[in-house]
Write an enzyme that holds these catalytic residues in place. Sequence first.
Site, PDB file in Angstrom:
ATOM      1  CG  HIS B 101      -0.305   0.119   2.534  1.00 18.80           C
ATOM      2  ND1 HIS B 101       0.009   1.333   3.101  1.00 18.80           N
ATOM      3  CD2 HIS B 101       0.080  -0.832   3.416  1.00 18.80           C
ATOM      4  CE1 HIS B 101       0.564   1.122   4.286  1.00 18.80           C
ATOM      5  NE2 HIS B 101       0.630  -0.183   4.511  1.00 18.80           N
ATOM      6  CG  ASP B 103      -2.941   3.722   2.541  1.00 18.51           C
ATOM      7  OD1 ASP B 103      -2.457   2.756   1.912  1.00 18.51           O
ATOM      8  OD2 ASP B 103      -3.675   3.581   3.540  1.00 18.51           O
ATOM      9  CG  ASP B 134       2.979   0.951   7.753  1.00 13.88           C
ATOM     10  OD1 ASP B 134       2.633   0.253   6.793  1.00 13.88           O
ATOM     11  OD2 ASP B 134       2.207   1.264   8.680  1.00 13.88           O
ATOM     12  CD  GLU B 168      -2.696  -1.788   5.652  1.00 11.98           C
ATOM     13  OE1 GLU B 168      -2.910  -2.757   6.414  1.00 11.98           O
ATOM     14  OE2 GLU B 168      -2.178  -0.717   6.049  1.00 11.98           O
ATOM     15  CD  GLU B 169      -1.449   2.384   7.581  1.00 15.37           C
ATOM     16  OE1 GLU B 169      -2.052   1.952   8.569  1.00 15.37           O
ATOM     17  OE2 GLU B 169      -0.254   2.148   7.366  1.00 15.37           O
ATOM     18  CD  GLU B 192       1.499  -3.667   5.825  1.00 13.75           C
ATOM     19  OE1 GLU B 192       2.221  -2.865   6.459  1.00 13.75           O
ATOM     20  OE2 GLU B 192       0.336  -3.400   5.441  1.00 13.75           O
ATOM     21  CG  HIS B 392       0.921   3.484  12.439  1.00 13.79           C
ATOM     22  ND1 HIS B 392      -0.398   3.206  12.676  1.00 13.79           N
ATOM     23  CD2 HIS B 392       1.225   2.924  11.250  1.00 13.79           C
ATOM     24  CE1 HIS B 392      -0.856   2.464  11.676  1.00 13.79           C
ATOM     25  NE2 HIS B 392       0.107   2.283  10.802  1.00 13.79           N
TER      26      HIS B 392
END
Lengths: 427, 427
Positions: B101, B103, B134, B168-169, B192, B392
């Site tokens: 992903h 995003d 990520d 995805e998030e 990931e 994150h």
Amino acid sequence: MSNLQEKISQWLQIHRQEAVHFLQQLVQFPSTQGNEASVQELIASKLQKMGLEVDQWELDGIALKKHPYFFSNRETFLGSPNVVGVLKGTGGGNSIVLNGHVDVVPAGDLRQWENPPYDGLINDGKMYGRGTTDMKGGNLALYLAVETIKQLNIQLKGDVILHSVVEEESGGAGTLAAIMKGYHADAAIIPEPTDMRIFPKQQGSKWFRVHVKGRSAHGGTRYQGVSAIEKSSIVVKHIEKLETLRNKRINEPLYKNIPIPVPINIGRIEGGDWPSSVADLVKLEGRIGIAPNEKIEDVQQELDSWLKELAKVDTWFDDHPVELEWYGAQWLPGAIDEKHPLMVILQANYEKVTGKAPVIEASPWGTDGGLLTQVGKTPSIVFGPGTSSMAHFPNEYIEIEQIFKAAEIIALTVIDWCGTENGGVNK
Amino acid sequence: MSNLQEKISQWLQIHRQEAVHFLQQLVQFPSTQGNEASVQELIASKLQKMGLEVDQWELDGIALKKHPYFFSNRETFLGSPNVVGVLKGTGGGNSIVLNGHVDVVPAGDLRQWENPPYDGLINDGKMYGRGTTDMKGGNLALYLAVETIKQLNIQLKGDVILHSVVEEESGGAGTLAAIMKGYHADAAIIPEPTDMRIFPKQQGSKWFRVHVKGRSAHGGTRYQGVSAIEKSSIVVKHIEKLETLRNKRINEPLYKNIPIPVPINIGRIEGGDWPSSVADLVKLEGRIGIAPNEKIEDVQQELDSWLKELAKVDTWFDDHPVELEWYGAQWLPGAIDEKHPLMVILQANYEKVTGKAPVIEASPWGTDGGLLTQVGKTPSIVFGPGTSSMAHFPNEYIEIEQIFKAAEIIALTVIDWCGTENGGVNK
């Protein structure tokens, strides 16, 4: 019933409908912080018509800021004028401040109101709306008391100084400004909603914020973090213990029926920023009650030291102490001697009008009486119509009858306190 | 080292600087939700240059909304295109989805970043920035793996379908859209940030919100109210007990070293609206982990029933039950048989490249692997470079060397899995 009391009672009876309509008008102005100009305009014109010398001015933020007891979230006060009306006495009597605030707290969640908050709807002897009980109803009692005296042509010896102030709900800048302009007196009555009880002592309070720290981590591996949300429950419990401790010390007889005389209330919590992260910061916001005989500075010191003790409760706080911040608003505590002549007069007139002995208590919340007493050297009694439990809440209301009873009691009290040229103190 | 492995390793070595520069470019696009168009443009052009058939399209909110596993806070997906690049095989081999992903979660509090979050600064073998770990670093490993295969002129039998997805998030709408467009395969790898561990099983998760009720009162008479803040600590503790209970049931060996295999994390709290009022509502927001063998519906049911038990803990909840709301995002759990041929191949190639046996674990968080497995019938392995504990968080980084190791392992794995015309499966 004395002749004078009868006349006052009659006058109030005759003008009742008109007065209720005026209150409705007052309520229809949503005079939240910063939006008091229109309602003050109406009040100024009312006081003028009553024959008072009216002073209306916008608060001077720069001058106020220099005062040690100034506390506000504002720097300028555009849209928030004070109004003071003075009924000059003939001299030789006691002067009195009659103080009421026109600012109201926001209506909040409108869905919780059964009727629109600014309609002033009347039902079953009650008027509903934001500000009815806190404290436009009390203010009306003041106008009525003074108007009756004027209309009945009673010549007072002492001055009556009627404060229509702003900013009571957020730190008292309005009353402070009135005091700084010289509008203080020998004593004061503040008709905040006491439900007709007499409060010679008023609790102060001060807002605080506690920052509780955690350590962030992904929620899926939350064991790698430390949740500030979990830590904040420890802090809340710890603060509750301080409340117990502080209240055990209170031996003021006026508080004997109150479960928690000077509560510490944590009213807001907010923390974390993602459902699947461990929260690394929680903010707690609350108010700490200040007993009538306490100094604000001492209370601040006590909470600060108490929070340092958290490290003994949980070693996490050793390296991650909470941070204490004083912010928002404060109300100084206030007290008038229970044997003060104004207390004696007020109680006597209460009995005269209602036929019952008044309830004497200490207030559970702060008012501008603290500033009047401590800064204005004007010992203050809080006594007024309205239910304090409805203040700040949806569906706030006031029992209209209480307003007229309060007006009658205050009129008689002002006459006795200020003395008269043409009526006797013993009517 | 086999001849083929040597060639791949060499190719990667030669193109290392160029690849790192490309990652830096990817990181420099702040591709948070709704802002992925520019980075996808760059990726589409990259895949095209590599010789893939490229499909780029904006997600169709109306079509997605009808799907039972669609979960998003968006209704339209303007500015959020998907990109899929296909390397057609010659036929007769296994197909593979390589899913990543683009995003990224917001950078959050900028003061916590030592360097600007979108600079892609390199220091001491690490690249720093939001999205490095990520999962733009993992994505780069995919591009490199496919590019190497193309450049070395290895003819695969099975198709390689490279997903560059959005969302995805926040619930997986990007991968769902790719699946709905037919882009699924016999198996998948999702790089990931597993820190090079191999996750055949992936925990799912779902967000929830609990509304805890109190009863309002003035802070000065707080004993007349019931604090939703105090009640919320009871709720947090109660939920913690469910977490203990649920985790005791987990007997999956892959979780044996994990303190809490499927955590329930309360990540946000918010309640009360005035420091000197008793809070009458607190919202708790969290995520509940879903074990690989669990159904989302069952987990929802379990939390719901558990919260109903609160009345046994505190009678307050009898008349004031908490309200449970499912909102925000969900990730389906996923699992591939540990003996699945792709698992065997991936492990063998891991050992070949690193000289060590891989760590096999179950993921502590959800990925799009759940959707691929459950909706796309594409069993998925999560394996990639990057440190999941940095995902994150401020100062997110990736160890650059890991990306190239992952690329080499994935290239060899794709070759073995898809089969070749001109290279042997046993190189």
